[in-house]
Design an enzyme around this catalytic site. Sequence first.
Site, short mmCIF file in Angstrom:
data_model
loop_
_atom_site.label_atom_id
_atom_site.label_comp_id
_atom_site.label_asym_id
_atom_site.label_seq_id
_atom_site.Cartn_x
_atom_site.Cartn_y
_atom_site.Cartn_z
N SER A 206 0.91 -1.23 0.08
CA SER A 206 -0.09 -0.17 -0.12
C SER A 206 0.80 1.21 0.11
O SER A 206 2.18 1.07 0.16
CB SER A 206 -0.91 0.07 1.12
OG SER A 206 -0.12 0.67 2.28
N LYS A 207 0.12 2.32 -0.23
CA LYS A 207 1.00 3.61 -0.35
C LYS A 207 1.79 4.00 0.85
O LYS A 207 2.84 4.93 0.82
CB LYS A 207 0.18 4.77 -0.73
CG LYS A 207 -0.97 5.18 0.05
CD LYS A 207 -1.56 6.34 -0.30
CE LYS A 207 -2.27 7.02 0.76
NZ LYS A 207 -3.90 6.25 0.43
N ARG A 208 1.56 3.31 2.06
CA ARG A 208 2.12 3.63 3.25
C ARG A 208 3.40 2.94 3.61
O ARG A 208 4.29 2.98 4.26
CB ARG A 208 1.17 3.47 4.51
CG ARG A 208 0.26 4.54 4.66
CD ARG A 208 -0.82 4.08 5.71
NE ARG A 208 -1.75 2.89 5.29
CZ ARG A 208 -2.48 3.09 4.53
NH1 ARG A 208 -3.06 4.42 4.00
NH2 ARG A 208 -3.42 2.25 4.11
N ASP A 209 3.48 1.77 2.57
CA ASP A 209 4.76 1.02 2.65
C ASP A 209 6.00 1.74 2.12
O ASP A 209 5.98 2.41 1.16
CB ASP A 209 4.46 -0.43 1.98
CG ASP A 209 3.28 -1.43 2.55
OD1 ASP A 209 3.44 -1.25 3.77
OD2 ASP A 209 2.48 -1.77 1.89
#
Length: 433
Positions: A206-209
């Site tokens: 996900s974009k948080r990774d």
Amino acid sequence: MVRVRFAPSPTGFFHIGGARTALFNWLYARHQNGVFVLRIEDTDRERHVEGAIDVIVEGMEWLGMDWDEGPMVGGKFGPYLQSRRNTIYYDYLDILCRKNLVYRRDEAIYFRVSHEPQLINDLIRGPVYRTEEKDFVIFRSDGTPVFHFVNVVDDAAMEISHVIRGEDHLSNSSKHVELFKAFDMPIPQFAHIPLILKTDGAGKMSKRDTGALVEDYRKRHFLPEALRNYLCLLGWSPKEDREILPIDEIVRLFDLCDVNKNNARFDDKKLSYINTTYIRAMPLDRFLNWGRAILAGISNDQQYVDHVLMICQEKLRSFEELKHFVSYFFDEHFDWDQKMQRDLGKYNPTQRINEFLGAIESLEDFSEQKLEKIVGELAQTHAVKMGDYIHTLRFALSGRTVGPSFYKMLAVMGRERVLKRLKRAIESGAIAC
Ligand code: GLU
């Protein structure tokens, strides 16, 4: 005629997964001499983010993916921003109204599903059948159209022949097939490409990774062609164990039937390795341009900067580490790594340095070849290994145990700098025994 599209929703980020979807579409278009369309799916007003389209456009340009129709370049099926296509959506809604395929409930507009199994002809997964059980909303109560509706209208209106997108959309495809049929429009071929899992395999990236955003790689000075090459391998491979290959060749080899069904795993080590390989293969003038930009302001002596850069190319692993990798070349007050100092004792470092100082004191030719010869002779005279000099001297001159090729480093530093540094190393007590 193959017509494919990349249809990102502008969220403010350009995710690796989105970039890979864009790339597979671009590769397929170029492989088939087709048309690649960029369409911005920005109907979700609540999620509107300022500058979000620029993030995508810049990311695509950085990765070298050009589009034949879309924002900035136009095309005969425009506008290519969904927020500007409302009249088209109302025209298509009319078609469904006339066929009595919609009804209003609680202010929203629903589409009447057929309850029949729908065939999704997927080029990667083979035929998939799914039945939509429930009518679904195509216009919200505030009058805005819903993703399924605008997505299909645009694919139909833009005459898209192949829908290549992430596997997470497979579950939407039966809704989409129902809509294509309702409009009496040809159903495109589908190709649902595998998900990208996190490095540890635990779930979807996900974009948080870390490492999930294209813009981060740009900031970290990754070579765009290296990232692009790596993204091509997430779900596709050129066979014969090849991994690193020029984009023209990938375009020639790429086909949807060779895309994997299985999920791909994001492997940051492999990406780093590919980036390093591309750096080592850069033509010198391009390498210098990149290096100069990153080292801007580090020294007034541009020639010295260039010489340092030239000897680093074969050892550098990333441009991200460049500043650190070369810092001591430009700093006469660098520190010596204390931990390494103890390991040097076995070489009798003070003695080695003094012997070397004696040999270069009046040396005119400070070339790589000459220096290698001198160290060879010293080693022979004093019956020690050449490495004893190399390890000691590198440490004294840089404070480190690794760096560019040793003799090249000496030659680039030059005699005066080398003499000064060796004296400082001894006087400061950095070389103690
Ligand atoms: N806007 C959708 C997305 O970003 C596009 C899906 C599709 O390609 O059909 O996921």
